[in-house]
Design a protein around this motif. Structure first.
Motif, PDB file in Angstrom:
ATOM      1  N   LEU A   4      45.685  33.343  43.353  1.00 19.28           N
ATOM      2  CA  LEU A   4      45.818  34.255  44.144  1.00 19.28           C
ATOM      3  C   LEU A   4      45.290  35.349  43.339  1.00 19.28           C
ATOM      4  CD1 LEU A   4      46.319  35.667  47.202  1.00 19.28           C
ATOM      5  CD2 LEU A   4      48.584  36.344  45.820  1.00 19.28           C
ATOM      6  N   VAL A   5      44.223  36.154  43.652  1.00 14.92           N
ATOM      7  CA  VAL A   5      43.581  37.180  43.127  1.00 14.92           C
ATOM      8  C   VAL A   5      43.425  38.559  43.959  1.00 14.92           C
ATOM      9  CG1 VAL A   5      41.501  37.856  41.822  1.00 14.92           C
ATOM     10  CG2 VAL A   5      42.179  35.399  42.215  1.00 14.92           C
ATOM     11  N   PHE A   6      44.264  39.455  43.343  1.00 13.62           N
ATOM     12  CA  PHE A   6      44.049  40.932  44.017  1.00 13.62           C
ATOM     13  C   PHE A   6      42.731  41.528  43.350  1.00 13.62           C
ATOM     14  CE2 PHE A   6      48.514  39.975  44.355  1.00 13.62           C
ATOM     15  CZ  PHE A   6      48.883  40.510  45.529  1.00 13.62           C
ATOM     16  N   GLY A   7      41.627  41.712  44.143  1.00 13.44           N
ATOM     17  CA  GLY A   7      40.428  42.250  43.695  1.00 13.44           C
ATOM     18  C   GLY A   7      39.481  41.086  43.484  1.00 13.44           C
ATOM     19  N   LEU A   8      38.178  41.428  44.121  1.00 17.15           N
ATOM     20  CA  LEU A   8      37.254  40.579  44.186  1.00 17.15           C
ATOM     21  C   LEU A   8      36.046  40.870  43.206  1.00 17.15           C
ATOM     22  CD1 LEU A   8      35.815  37.968  45.782  1.00 17.15           C
ATOM     23  CD2 LEU A   8      34.860  39.557  47.458  1.00 17.15           C
ATOM     24  N   GLU A   9      36.005  40.088  41.979  1.00 20.22           N
ATOM     25  CA  GLU A   9      35.182  40.426  41.058  1.00 20.22           C
ATOM     26  C   GLU A   9      34.190  39.053  40.838  1.00 20.22           C
ATOM     27  OE1 GLU A   9      34.362  43.248  39.726  1.00 20.22           O
ATOM     28  OE2 GLU A   9      35.872  44.153  40.629  1.00 20.22           O
ATOM     29  N   HIS A  10      33.133  39.156  40.495  1.00 23.85           N
ATOM     30  CA  HIS A  10      32.228  38.153  40.090  1.00 23.85           C
ATOM     31  C   HIS A  10      32.873  37.029  38.909  1.00 23.85           C
ATOM     32  CE1 HIS A  10      29.359  39.189  43.068  1.00 23.85           C
ATOM     33  NE2 HIS A  10      29.008  40.333  42.528  1.00 23.85           N
ATOM     34  N   GLN A  11      33.589  37.803  38.263  1.00 20.20           N
ATOM     35  CA  GLN A  11      33.921  36.580  36.971  1.00 20.20           C
ATOM     36  C   GLN A  11      35.024  35.918  37.637  1.00 20.20           C
ATOM     37  OE1 GLN A  11      34.475  40.294  34.780  1.00 20.20           O
ATOM     38  NE2 GLN A  11      33.724  39.270  33.093  1.00 20.20           N
ATOM     39  N   TYR A  12      35.745  36.202  38.625  1.00 20.06           N
ATOM     40  CA  TYR A  12      36.982  35.414  39.014  1.00 20.06           C
ATOM     41  C   TYR A  12      36.193  34.390  39.932  1.00 20.06           C
ATOM     42  CZ  TYR A  12      39.643  39.190  37.070  1.00 20.06           C
ATOM     43  OH  TYR A  12      40.470  40.084  36.118  1.00 20.06           O
ATOM     44  N   LEU A  13      35.327  34.683  40.824  1.00 20.94           N
ATOM     45  CA  LEU A  13      34.613  33.915  41.468  1.00 20.94           C
ATOM     46  C   LEU A  13      34.084  32.585  40.613  1.00 20.94           C
ATOM     47  CD1 LEU A  13      32.837  36.256  43.970  1.00 20.94           C
ATOM     48  CD2 LEU A  13      34.434  34.515  44.561  1.00 20.94           C
ATOM     49  N   ALA A  14      33.464  33.090  39.575  1.00 19.19           N
ATOM     50  CA  ALA A  14      32.842  32.115  38.627  1.00 19.19           C
ATOM     51  C   ALA A  14      33.948  31.267  38.097  1.00 19.19           C
ATOM     52  CB  ALA A  14      32.110  32.619  37.505  1.00 19.19           C
ATOM     53  N   VAL A  15      35.115  31.550  37.647  1.00 21.59           N
ATOM     54  CA  VAL A  15      36.100  30.918  37.149  1.00 21.59           C
ATOM     55  C   VAL A  15      36.529  29.805  38.483  1.00 21.59           C
ATOM     56  CG1 VAL A  15      38.397  30.641  36.256  1.00 21.59           C
ATOM     57  CG2 VAL A  15      36.791  32.461  35.252  1.00 21.59           C
ATOM     58  N   ALA A  16      36.823  30.427  39.806  1.00 27.68           N
ATOM     59  CA  ALA A  16      37.482  29.488  40.567  1.00 27.68           C
ATOM     60  C   ALA A  16      36.373  28.611  40.983  1.00 27.68           C
ATOM     61  CB  ALA A  16      37.662  30.554  41.662  1.00 27.68           C
ATOM     62  N   SER A  17      34.997  28.872  40.867  1.00 26.47           N
ATOM     63  CA  SER A  17      34.093  28.108  41.498  1.00 26.47           C
ATOM     64  C   SER A  17      33.701  26.837  40.562  1.00 26.47           C
ATOM     65  CB  SER A  17      32.618  28.728  41.832  1.00 26.47           C
ATOM     66  OG  SER A  17      32.768  29.664  42.473  1.00 26.47           O
ATOM     67  N   LEU A  18      33.779  27.310  39.260  1.00 29.21           N
ATOM     68  CA  LEU A  18      33.704  26.259  38.148  1.00 29.21           C
ATOM     69  C   LEU A  18      34.683  25.342  37.695  1.00 29.21           C
ATOM     70  CD1 LEU A  18      31.317  28.382  35.814  1.00 29.21           C
ATOM     71  CD2 LEU A  18      30.706  26.459  37.088  1.00 29.21           C
ATOM     72  N   LEU A  19      35.715  25.966  37.823  1.00 26.45           N
ATOM     73  CA  LEU A  19      37.065  25.205  37.256  1.00 26.45           C
ATOM     74  C   LEU A  19      38.108  24.709  38.209  1.00 26.45           C
ATOM     75  CD1 LEU A  19      37.628  27.359  34.081  1.00 26.45           C
ATOM     76  CD2 LEU A  19      36.252  25.230  34.230  1.00 26.45           C
ATOM     77  N   ASN A  20      38.119  25.433  39.632  1.00 26.45           N
ATOM     78  CA  ASN A  20      39.083  25.237  40.287  1.00 26.45           C
ATOM     79  C   ASN A  20      38.703  24.760  41.877  1.00 26.45           C
ATOM     80  OD1 ASN A  20      41.975  25.014  40.874  1.00 26.45           O
ATOM     81  ND2 ASN A  20      41.957  26.889  42.086  1.00 26.45           N
ATOM     82  N   ALA A  21      37.552  23.910  41.736  1.00 28.82           N
ATOM     83  CA  ALA A  21      36.978  23.539  43.048  1.00 28.82           C
ATOM     84  C   ALA A  21      37.725  22.400  43.668  1.00 28.82           C
ATOM     85  CB  ALA A  21      35.687  22.281  42.477  1.00 28.82           C
ATOM     86  N   GLY A  22      38.923  21.812  43.085  1.00 35.52           N
ATOM     87  CA  GLY A  22      39.711  20.757  43.873  1.00 35.52           C
ATOM     88  C   GLY A  22      41.024  21.516  44.295  1.00 35.52           C
ATOM     89  N   GLY A  23      40.895  23.148  43.980  1.00 42.25           N
ATOM     90  CA  GLY A  23      42.224  23.795  44.337  1.00 42.25           C
ATOM     91  C   GLY A  23      42.149  24.537  45.552  1.00 42.25           C
ATOM     92  N   THR A  24      42.794  25.708  45.334  1.00 47.39           N
ATOM     93  CA  THR A  24      42.546  26.805  46.590  1.00 47.39           C
ATOM     94  C   THR A  24      42.518  28.149  45.925  1.00 47.39           C
ATOM     95  OG1 THR A  24      43.718  25.645  48.412  1.00 47.39           O
ATOM     96  CG2 THR A  24      43.671  27.787  48.620  1.00 47.39           C
ATOM     97  N   THR A  25      41.727  28.991  46.233  1.00 50.00           N
ATOM     98  CA  THR A  25      41.673  30.310  45.746  1.00 50.00           C
ATOM     99  C   THR A  25      41.672  31.414  46.894  1.00 50.00           C
ATOM    100  OG1 THR A  25      40.604  29.473  43.594  1.00 50.00           O
ATOM    101  CG2 THR A  25      40.749  32.003  44.005  1.00 50.00           C
ATOM    102  N   ILE A  26      42.468  32.285  46.864  1.00 44.34           N
ATOM    103  CA  ILE A  26      42.154  33.380  47.915  1.00 44.34           C
ATOM    104  C   ILE A  26      42.277  34.632  47.290  1.00 44.34           C
ATOM    105  CG2 ILE A  26      43.603  34.558  49.659  1.00 44.34           C
ATOM    106  CD1 ILE A  26      45.004  31.962  50.456  1.00 44.34           C
ATOM    107  N   PHE A  27      41.312  35.449  47.542  1.00 49.27           N
ATOM    108  CA  PHE A  27      41.112  36.732  46.995  1.00 49.27           C
ATOM    109  C   PHE A  27      41.506  37.763  48.329  1.00 49.27           C
ATOM    110  CE2 PHE A  27      38.003  34.389  44.669  1.00 49.27           C
ATOM    111  CZ  PHE A  27      38.137  34.846  43.412  1.00 49.27           C
ATOM    112  N   LEU A  28      42.308  38.807  47.728  1.00 53.13           N
ATOM    113  CA  LEU A  28      42.473  40.031  48.553  1.00 53.13           C
ATOM    114  C   LEU A  28      41.746  41.184  47.988  1.00 53.13           C
ATOM    115  CD1 LEU A  28      46.529  39.183  48.553  1.00 53.13           C
ATOM    116  CD2 LEU A  28      44.962  38.640  50.264  1.00 53.13           C
TER     117      LEU A  28
END
Length: 312
Positions: free
Chosen positions: A132-156
């Protein structure tokens, strides 16, 4: 024959005692000289160690201050970046239109290389996981896309401009709108309110905390139902006293973490007073396990029935 009386030769006695006296005097002078020499040697060694320490501190300070933060990049390039350095290299050749405006606060507070590596190392250890991420930034998107493809990521996110690209992200990444009702200028009053109000205790639960002004009670239902492995607080911007501050985000993150299973809560921009105050108050220094630059990493155990946030 009867033994004759023996009378020692006074000169022989002198010969025997003189070397001892010389040895004693010489030893005393030698030890005195050695004491002076040792003192000088110790003083010189201390001076050298202090000089080396100062030079090392200066080198670390210079190196840390020259870390280049990542600038924002188009969503199409998020997948191509495996580190902040790669992101910088990828976007160097792209010309950005000059707006004549100073850089936004979110860009100014972007993760440095060390902070990014701290985050990516943690995610790689826990992935696939719920983030769960408070704040939508490209760096967090990059980490979620590359390393957490099998999980769930929600941005607020509360910034309408950033919410416009929500449909371009992969299916395992969701972007939800959040509205903050507390402002940075209210931080001190809200801190006193939370300390005095029993309704803000960690065992109250977010759904049952309408009396606590710090509780975010209008988030999507899945936010409350999910057991989060990692919660990141890097929003809202909190860039001025009239802007929404991160008080409610840090408080809510601490409540969600205590309903999970050994949740990591990471707070960025802890060099700022609000982030530092509220992290100490609700996440507690006893739970701080690592940090890099302005990024703190807390490890929160499940404590649904606790009436206090910190034991000390």
């Amino acid at each position: 024959m009867p033994p004759q009386n023996y009378s020692p030769n006074p000169h022989f006695s002198l010969v025997l005692t003189t070397p001892l006296q010389l040895k004693t005097k010489t030893g005393w002078k030698y030890s005195q000289a050695m004491g002076v020499t040792n003192k000088k040697s110790i003083a010189a060694l201390v001076s050298v160690l202090i000089t080396v320490s100062l030079l090392r501190l200066l080198w670390i300070t210079i190196r840390t201050s020259t870390n280049t933060p990542i600038t924002s990049m188009p969503p199409a390039l998020v997948i191509a970046c495996s580190s902040p350095r790669d992101c910088n290299k990828t976007t160097q050749h792209r010309k950005r239109p000059s707006t004549g405006q100073p850089p936004s606060f979110s860009n100014a507070s972007a993760l440095t290389d060390k902070e990014y590596h701290l985050l990516s190392h943690l995610i790689s250890q826990r992935a696939p996981c719920n983030i769960l991420v408070f704040g939508l930034e490209h760096q967090y998107l990059a980490v979620a896309s590359l390393l957490n493809a099998g999980g769930t990521t929600i941005f607020l996110e509360d910034n309408p401009t950033k919410l416009g690209n929500a449909d371009t992200h992969p299916k395992y990444i969701q972007v939800k709108e959040v509205r903050y009702k507390t402002y940075a200028k209210e931080a001190y009053k809200l801190l006193k309110h939370a300390r005095k109000n029993p309704g803000c205790a960690p065992n109250s639960g977010l759904h049952d905390m309408p009396r606590c002004r710090l509780a975010l009670t209008e988030l999507p239902e899945e936010v409350y139902k999910t057991k989060w492995d990692v919660v990141i607080v890097d929003g809202p911007s909190g860039e001025g006293p009239e802007s929404p501050g991160r008080m409610a985000a840090i408080y809510t993150a601490s409540i969600l973490a205590r309903t999970g299973n050994m949740t990591n809560v990471m707070v960025h921009d802890v060099d700022r007073m609000i982030e530092k105050w509220f992290s100490w108050e609700f996440l507690c220094d006893e739970n701080l396990i690592s940090s890099k630059g302005r990024f703190w990493n807390f490890h929160i155990a499940k404590e649904v029935n606790s009436t206090r946030f910190c034991t000390t």
